[in-house]
Design an enzyme around this catalytic site. Sequence first.
Site, PDB file in Angstrom:
ATOM      1  N   HIS A   1     -37.970 -26.228  25.674  1.00  0.00           N
ATOM      2  CA  HIS A   1     -38.905 -26.474  24.576  1.00  0.00           C
ATOM      3  C   HIS A   1     -38.917 -27.944  24.152  1.00  0.00           C
ATOM      4  CE1 HIS A   1     -39.378 -22.196  24.250  1.00  0.00           C
ATOM      5  NE2 HIS A   1     -38.108 -22.014  23.955  1.00  0.00           N
TER       6      HIS A   1
ATOM      7  N   HIS B   1     -42.466 -18.334  25.072  1.00  0.00           N
ATOM      8  CA  HIS B   1     -41.712 -17.967  26.266  1.00  0.00           C
ATOM      9  C   HIS B   1     -42.608 -17.198  27.245  1.00  0.00           C
ATOM     10  CE1 HIS B   1     -38.458 -17.921  23.064  1.00  0.00           C
ATOM     11  NE2 HIS B   1     -38.146 -18.938  23.848  1.00  0.00           N
TER      12      HIS B   1
END
Length: 334
Positions: free
Chosen positions: A58, A221
């Site tokens: 991320h 995700h």
Amino acid sequence: MKKLINNPNNVVDEMIEGYVKSHPQHVKQLPENKRSLITAKETREGKVGILIGGGSGHEPAFMGYVGDGMADGVAIGNIFASPPPDPILEVTRAIDKGAGVVYVYGNYAGDVMNFGMAAELADLEYGTQVGMVLVTDDVASAPKEESEKRRGIAGEFFVTKAAGAAADKGYNLEDVVRVAKKANDHTRTMGVGLTPCSLPQTGKPSFELEENEMEIGLGHHGEPGIEKGELQPADQVADRLVNDILADMPIEKGEKVAVLVNGLGSTTRMELYIMFRRVEQILSEKGIKIHYSYVGDYSTSLEMGGCSVTLMKLDDELTELVDYPADCPMYVQK
């Protein structure tokens, strides 16, 4: 999908090694656990520590937000996976300056379990008081009446901003937790996915979208969103994201917000600014003032295509914390 890596099973540790070597003035690695990073600057005694963390992939979240006015330490997990309790505990011990430590993390089962275990161990082993702030900003992941089930996504940046500024200003543990929870309660995010990412270990797409297809509400995700459909122009996408946020968190004419248009990894700045252009138009038409704006990659999903829009509704206290300066490797605000 092609990636510049060596060993697919060692990408996280090699990334961390490169990151620490790149930013020695900002961060240092704890000797006990190479996935535990803390600020390189000595923090003052009596300051509440801010600990963030989560899965890799991320970037710049989460390790990019360790620095002045933000977090004091970060625990790093595998790709899209929570860090285990050990690195969280090591960071807790290192950043505890006698006033306790606040954990800020997203609402995912692994994070909830591991950060909770680390908090219990910190109390038992070191006597450290730990406050917990769970980020739940993703409007698409659960209905409003079940907001406690929502995922934490890009809004975690704003919650960390509020917590870090409050701690730096000298708030005590209870007030840091209070203001971070208020920031979370005042923050909503909606995203759109355009193309999948691929995990280094597999090299395969994390989900499937047709060439001319997009998905509203896609998780960072690759969790399923709420609607798939034909790719639309940027203005229509922005309308959908902002209107869904405002339906969930009404903002009145004359109120002000902080805005984040966040790229998911492969979306260009050009596209993000086109999105922001329309977000500003919508809010302006409704008489909502943008107090501070952020555009760029703040919480990504490897090379996923798409973006998210985050609004944080501001009161006087949150405005002061948003305005507070910060100096981190991947984010500076003066």
